[in-house]
Design an enzyme around this catalytic site. Sequence first.
Site, short mmCIF file in Angstrom:
data_model
loop_
_atom_site.label_atom_id
_atom_site.label_comp_id
_atom_site.label_asym_id
_atom_site.label_seq_id
_atom_site.Cartn_x
_atom_site.Cartn_y
_atom_site.Cartn_z
N HIS A 148 41.80 20.59 51.69
CA HIS A 148 41.23 21.11 52.94
C HIS A 148 41.59 20.22 54.12
CE1 HIS A 148 37.77 18.26 53.02
NE2 HIS A 148 37.72 18.44 51.72
N ASP B 91 39.91 19.77 57.09
CA ASP B 91 38.86 19.17 57.91
C ASP B 91 38.26 17.94 57.25
OD1 ASP B 91 37.76 20.90 55.95
OD2 ASP B 91 35.85 20.93 57.00
N ASP C 279 38.79 11.87 52.35
CA ASP C 279 38.32 13.16 51.88
C ASP C 279 38.59 14.18 52.99
OD1 ASP C 279 36.90 15.39 51.03
OD2 ASP C 279 34.94 14.50 51.35
N GLU D 114 36.18 23.34 55.27
CA GLU D 114 35.57 23.21 53.94
C GLU D 114 34.21 22.53 54.01
OE1 GLU D 114 34.79 20.95 50.11
OE2 GLU D 114 35.09 20.21 52.14
N GLU D 115 34.10 21.49 54.82
CA GLU D 115 32.94 20.62 54.78
C GLU D 115 31.65 21.28 55.27
OE1 GLU D 115 32.95 18.05 53.17
OE2 GLU D 115 34.84 16.97 53.30
N ASP E 21 40.91 17.20 45.55
CA ASP E 21 39.73 16.87 46.35
C ASP E 21 38.64 16.19 45.53
OD1 ASP E 21 38.13 16.75 48.60
OD2 ASP E 21 37.36 18.78 48.38
N HIS F 187 31.69 10.92 53.35
CA HIS F 187 30.75 11.52 54.30
C HIS F 187 29.89 10.49 55.01
CE1 HIS F 187 30.87 15.71 52.12
NE2 HIS F 187 32.06 15.18 52.30
#
Length: 486
Positions: free
Chosen positions: A77, A79, A116, A146-147, A170, A458
Site C-alpha cells: 500500500h 500510504d 510500513d 490502506e491505513e 506488509d 504507527h
Amino acid sequence: MGGILGHLKPVDLWNHFEEICKRPHPSKKEEKLVEYVVGFGKKNNLEVLKDDFGNVLIKKPATPGKENLKTVVLQGHLDMVPEKNSDSSFNFEKDSILPQIEGDWVKAAGTTLGADNGIGLAAALAVLESKDIEHGPIEALFTLDEETGMFGANALKPDFLKGEIMLNMDSEEDGALYIGCAGGKNTLAKFYYTPKDAPAKTIAYEITVSGLKGGHSGLDIHMGKGNAIKILARLLWEMGKKYGIRLSKINAGSKHNAIPRESFSLVYVKEKLAEEFVESLLEFNNIIKNELGSVEPNFKITAKPVKSKAKVIDTITTANLLKALYAVPHGVLKMSADIQGLVETSTNLAVITTTSKAVSIITSQRSSVDSEKNDAANTVACVFELAKAEVKHGDDYPGWKPDINSPVLGIMINLFKTKYGKEPEIKAIHAGLETGIIKEKYPNMDMISFGPTIMGAHSPDERVQISTVVKFWDILVDVLKNIPQK
C-alpha cells in the site's frame, strides 16, 4: 539516488525507499507518491494501469525462459500513518521524511518512518526495475488508503488482477510467514452536550498525559502499553468525585489503528481546592507509573494553570462520558486456542475529540473470527448506549482464513530450510491486511504475507532492521525463481 541510505544493501531497494521518503504520502494524500510510481513504470517501459479509485498496477513480462510460470502479484500500500511527537512541527503533507541510521536500524526523527509499507513498495519497484532477477509474469499492485480503512483494496474490481499467486509485503517480522489476519470494525460514539459558563472562583488547568509509547492497535495490543484516554478518563472520574471539577475539553489520539500516546483536557477547579487538587494529581501520577512499570518508563501527568474563558460541558453529560470511558473495554478480549500467542479478539479505545457541542469517540475492534468481531463491537456499543451516547458502526473488513496447505507456503518453507537450515514461523496476524479483502474478491488466489522486522509501526518509534531487509529481499528473489508453472 544514493543519499543517506545509498550504501545499504540491497542498493536498489534502499534507493527506492529513500525516494519514497522524499514524497509526502499520508493516507488520502498519496498523490506525489502515485506520480512517482506511475512515472517509474513509464520510464521503464512497463504497462501501467490505474483503476477508478486510483490504485496503480504495473505489469512486467517474464524473463526469458520463465513465460510459463504462474503470474505473481507483488502487493503493498502507498500510504503511511502520519504520527509525530507533540513537540514536532513536521508537516506530513509537505515535508520529506529524513531517514536516520542507528546501528542496525533505520528510523526517522520524531515521526513515523513509513517503512510500513514503504519497504514493501521499494522491494516491488526494485524487482520491476531489475535486469538480472529471474521471474515469471509480474503484476505489481500499489493500493491507496490502506491505513484508514483499506479503501483501495475495497475498491478493487474482480477483473483488475490476473495473477494466481500474491506476495503481500506488509508484514513486520523477520523469519515469519503470515497466512491469516484479523478482520476489523469501528464503533463510533458521540455525546452531545449543553455548554455552560465556567463556575466563578475557579482556576482552569490544562492536564496532559504524555510519554506513553503508543503503537499499532493490533500488533501491540497485548503488550500492556498505557492508553492515554483510559488513564485520563480514570483521572478525571476520580478528581470529579473528590473535587467536583468541571470538564471543558478532552482530546486524544488521531488514528483508529493506533493506541493513543498522549491525551489532553481542560478542567476548572475551585480556587480553594486547587493546591490539594495538584497534590492529588501527583499521587495519581505515581500510582499509574507504578502500575505501568517498565512497560512505560517515560509516562507522566502534568497540570498547569492557564487563562481560559472556555465553556464547560454540562454535569450530566460529563458524568455519562467519564463513566463510559472508564467502563468501556480496551485491550485483549480473547487469545486464540489454535495458534499459540495469537490474539484472537481485541478492542482499542483510539480517538476522542471535543467540539463546541459534542464529544466524539472512535474505537476499533479486531478478530480473526467474524462473530467475535461483531460481538466485541456490540459490547462497546452497549456501554456507550447505556451512557446515552449516539452510537454507530463504521468501517468493517473481513479477515483472511489461514490455509496451511497453500502451495506458495510450501515453496517458501522449503526455501527457508535450504537457505537458513530451519523452517520459518507460520503465523496469523492480529491486524488487518489487505489480503483479507483481496481474497474475498479473488477467492482462488494463493496468498502469503512476509516482510522484514519493523518495530513501533504507527508511532514515532517506528524503525526497520537493516539486516532483516537483506533476508527479506533474498527470499523474495528466490521465491520468484521457484514459482510453479501454470
